[in-house]
Design a protein around this motif. Structure first.
Motif, PDB file in Angstrom:
ATOM      1  N   UNK A 306       0.716  -1.120   0.021  1.00 24.60           N
ATOM      2  CA  UNK A 306       0.089  -0.008   0.080  1.00 24.60           C
ATOM      3  C   UNK A 306       0.768   1.237   0.059  1.00 24.60           C
ATOM      4  N   UNK A 307       2.053   1.338   0.872  1.00 24.28           N
ATOM      5  CA  UNK A 307       2.853   2.370   0.724  1.00 24.28           C
ATOM      6  C   UNK A 307       3.544   2.589  -0.416  1.00 24.28           C
ATOM      7  N   UNK A 308       3.844   1.611  -1.194  1.00 26.05           N
ATOM      8  CA  UNK A 308       4.529   1.649  -2.555  1.00 26.05           C
ATOM      9  C   UNK A 308       3.501   2.364  -3.661  1.00 26.05           C
ATOM     10  N   UNK A 309       2.137   1.968  -3.411  1.00 23.80           N
ATOM     11  CA  UNK A 309       0.885   2.227  -4.243  1.00 23.80           C
ATOM     12  C   UNK A 309       0.797   3.679  -4.043  1.00 23.80           C
ATOM     13  N   UNK A 310       0.931   4.304  -2.823  1.00 25.28           N
ATOM     14  CA  UNK A 310       0.749   5.742  -2.637  1.00 25.28           C
ATOM     15  C   UNK A 310       1.882   6.578  -2.977  1.00 25.28           C
ATOM     16  N   UNK A 311       3.042   5.966  -3.635  1.00 21.49           N
ATOM     17  CA  UNK A 311       4.157   7.010  -3.801  1.00 21.49           C
ATOM     18  C   UNK A 311       5.080   7.305  -2.707  1.00 21.49           C
ATOM     19  N   UNK A 312       5.177   6.094  -1.759  1.00 20.57           N
ATOM     20  CA  UNK A 312       6.351   6.116  -0.720  1.00 20.57           C
ATOM     21  C   UNK A 312       7.269   5.062  -1.062  1.00 20.57           C
ATOM     22  N   UNK A 313       8.464   5.311  -0.263  1.00 23.32           N
ATOM     23  CA  UNK A 313       9.428   4.316  -0.803  1.00 23.32           C
ATOM     24  C   UNK A 313       9.664   3.558   0.612  1.00 23.32           C
ATOM     25  N   UNK A 314       9.056   2.578   0.866  1.00 23.43           N
ATOM     26  CA  UNK A 314       9.453   1.740   2.183  1.00 23.43           C
ATOM     27  C   UNK A 314      10.450   0.808   2.058  1.00 23.43           C
ATOM     28  N   UNK A 315      11.046   0.250   3.197  1.00 25.69           N
ATOM     29  CA  UNK A 315      12.041  -1.027   3.163  1.00 25.69           C
ATOM     30  C   UNK A 315      11.220  -1.957   3.824  1.00 25.69           C
ATOM     31  N   UNK A 316      11.351  -3.259   3.111  1.00 20.13           N
ATOM     32  CA  UNK A 316      10.388  -4.527   3.820  1.00 20.13           C
ATOM     33  C   UNK A 316      11.305  -4.944   4.951  1.00 20.13           C
ATOM     34  N   UNK A 317      10.695  -5.148   6.110  1.00 16.54           N
ATOM     35  CA  UNK A 317      11.370  -5.755   7.248  1.00 16.54           C
ATOM     36  C   UNK A 317      11.332  -7.168   7.274  1.00 16.54           C
ATOM     37  N   UNK A 318      12.411  -7.728   8.161  1.00 19.81           N
ATOM     38  CA  UNK A 318      12.547  -9.102   8.248  1.00 19.81           C
ATOM     39  C   UNK A 318      12.134  -9.377   9.622  1.00 19.81           C
ATOM     40  N   UNK A 319      11.650  -8.576  10.369  1.00 16.60           N
ATOM     41  CA  UNK A 319      11.250  -8.706  11.963  1.00 16.60           C
ATOM     42  C   UNK A 319      10.528  -7.433  12.328  1.00 16.60           C
ATOM     43  N   UNK A 320       9.979  -7.875  13.623  1.00 13.66           N
ATOM     44  CA  UNK A 320       9.318  -6.559  14.317  1.00 13.66           C
ATOM     45  C   UNK A 320       8.080  -6.162  13.466  1.00 13.66           C
ATOM     46  N   UNK A 321       7.322  -5.167  13.933  1.00 18.48           N
ATOM     47  CA  UNK A 321       6.127  -4.732  12.998  1.00 18.48           C
ATOM     48  C   UNK A 321       5.966  -3.322  12.701  1.00 18.48           C
ATOM     49  N   UNK A 322       7.304  -2.789  12.259  1.00 19.79           N
ATOM     50  CA  UNK A 322       7.358  -1.389  11.560  1.00 19.79           C
ATOM     51  C   UNK A 322       7.790  -1.517  10.308  1.00 19.79           C
ATOM     52  N   UNK A 323       7.589  -0.417   9.617  1.00 17.48           N
ATOM     53  CA  UNK A 323       8.055  -0.104   8.130  1.00 17.48           C
ATOM     54  C   UNK A 323       8.597   1.239   8.186  1.00 17.48           C
ATOM     55  N   UNK A 324       9.834   1.552   7.850  1.00 18.72           N
ATOM     56  CA  UNK A 324      10.481   2.811   7.251  1.00 18.72           C
ATOM     57  C   UNK A 324      10.232   3.142   6.113  1.00 18.72           C
ATOM     58  N   UNK A 325       9.935   4.156   5.724  1.00 18.38           N
ATOM     59  CA  UNK A 325       9.540   4.482   4.414  1.00 18.38           C
ATOM     60  C   UNK A 325      10.199   5.947   3.959  1.00 18.38           C
ATOM     61  N   UNK A 326      10.740   6.032   3.137  1.00 16.06           N
ATOM     62  CA  UNK A 326      11.246   7.361   2.416  1.00 16.06           C
ATOM     63  C   UNK A 326      10.039   8.411   1.630  1.00 16.06           C
ATOM     64  N   UNK A 327       9.892   9.801   1.982  1.00 14.31           N
ATOM     65  CA  UNK A 327       8.926  10.528   1.425  1.00 14.31           C
ATOM     66  C   UNK A 327       9.593  11.366   0.373  1.00 14.31           C
ATOM     67  N   UNK A 328       8.802  11.814  -0.740  1.00 11.97           N
ATOM     68  CA  UNK A 328       9.646  12.427  -1.776  1.00 11.97           C
ATOM     69  C   UNK A 328       9.478  13.815  -1.804  1.00 11.97           C
TER      70      UNK A 328
END
Length: 389
Positions: A306-328
């Motif tokens: 969903x974050x990719x679809x709305x134009x953000x640049x997320x990093x897919x995590x291997x654990x925990x329940x957070x996603x870091x995303x860059x904004x343009x």
């Protein structure tokens, strides 16, 4: 209060100077005030807690309202020791090496206050969960942050150089906020550095059951690291009881006896009814933990896509329940997050809050997928409909 009624001297100490309110909690408060969907703080939705555990807590309220032994309910310490022997292959004496704390945060703080002091250095990897920064400062120690933002890979030469004068290495795996899971190779190199430079390892393993890779290991499963490690974990994330404040602190006796001194006088004991519920929680079958990871993996993929679809640049995590995303945009991360709450009705956390330098030039923000799929879909709809970036 009028100036006449205030002390003439400045209040506070060097230990508290410059420490501000948690940015994560600030974002939660702002979300509540504006009726935004809170994807900032790692709080699950209502109904995530297993029924058996809630029932055990309710029954315990009627039966057990007084202090437990300071180190924790004996039944719970025994259950923790048994479970961790099965999970990690490390034997801990429940009498002397397992301490029940008021959440993992207290376990970390008690450990830091007990084992670090003025003149000591504490190493951690950034971006880092924000509480490690004030914990080091409150202990009077000097923080030594090592930035791994670019590729989330360790620079062993930098780590070894920092370790020469350090006392404690803090390791969070799976890592908040990035979701990084440290590999066996990384942990083996860390073991070499720990023993070569006579370090104590403090590990935050609160997300140990929320992983999406077969590579996850606790540091205590590697070589002789268990002999140098304080493991801080607990019930909050695994059982969706973030408000119950029951943590587990496991360490060799020579380390446990020191951190117990701080724990004793800081909190006396964790909440008794919720300790009793912890015994029930640790009796759940392995299938519970397997489904927990599968459930969060589905939510991870939903939010990531969903974050990719709305134009953000997320990093897919291997654990925990957070996603870091860059904004343009050219906005700083704090302004972007406040605007996200005001205009899109969704709360996230500014990336700069995960760095020691409060003026860090961070161009990313953190979302949580601790909420249920319906809440995540609603948040993505709001981002899609109110996008300005």
């Amino acid at each position: 209060m009028s100036d006449r009624r205030r002390p003439d001297d400045a209040v506070g100490t060097r230990r508290t100077a410059g420490v501000a309110e948690s940015v994560i909690r600030e974002m939660t408060r702002e979300a509540l005030s504006r009726d935004a969907i809170n994807l900032s703080q790692g709080i699950p939705d209502v109904g995530e807690t297993p029924t058996e555990i809630r029932t055990a807590a309710k029954e315990a309220i009627d039966a057990e309202s007084q202090y437990t032994i300071t180190w924790g309910l004996p039944d719970l310490r025994e259950a923790v020791a048994e479970r961790y022997a099965a999970w990690k292959g490390v034997e801990y004496d429940p009498e002397t090496e397992v301490t029940i704390t008021s959440g993992t945060s207290e376990a970390i703080m008690s450990t830091m206050l007990a084992l670090a002091g003025p003149g000591d250095e504490v190493i951690y990897f950034e971006p880092v969960y924000e509480s490690y920064i004030p914990a080091s400062q409150f202990a009077g120690a000097t923080a030594i942050p090592l930035d791994i933002t670019d590729d989330l890979e360790l620079d062993y030469d930098r780590l070894a150089a920092a370790a020469e004068d350090a006392r404690i290495l803090v390791l969070n795996t799976p890592m908040n906020p990035t979701g990084k899971v440290f590999t066996r190779e990384e942990l083996e190199r860390i073991e070499e550095i720990v023993f070569e430079h006579d370090l104590i390892l403090l590990t935050d393993e609160i997300y140990e059951h929320i992983v999406y890779t077969d590579e996850y290991l606790s540091p205590v499963e590697v070589g002789d690291l268990a002999d140098r490690t304080v493991v801080c974990t607990g019930m909050s994330k695994t059982f969706s009881v973030t408000g119950w404040r029951v943590g587990f602190c496991l360490a060799p006796e020579y380390l446990s006896k020191e951190l117990r001194k701080v724990h004793d006088y800081a909190t006396i004991c964790a909440p008794t009814p919720f300790q009793r519920a912890g015994v029930e929680a640790l009796s759940l079958p392995d299938s519970y933990y397997e489904e927990l990871s599968r459930s969060y993996e589905r939510r991870r993929d939903l939010l990531y896509d969903g974050l990719v679809e709305v134009g953000l640049d997320p990093v897919r995590p291997d654990g925990a329940y957070y996603i870091m995303a860059r904004y343009p945009t050219d906005e700083d991360d704090i302004e972007f997050c406040y605007r996200l709450i005001r205009e899109a009705g969704v709360a996230a956390v500014p990336g700069s809050s995960f760095y020691t330098d409060p003026d860090a030039d961070a161009d990313w923000i953190r979302f949580t997928f601790s909420r249920n799929e319906s809440t995540i879909r609603d948040a993505l709809d709001r981002l899609r409909e109110n996008r300005w970036w």
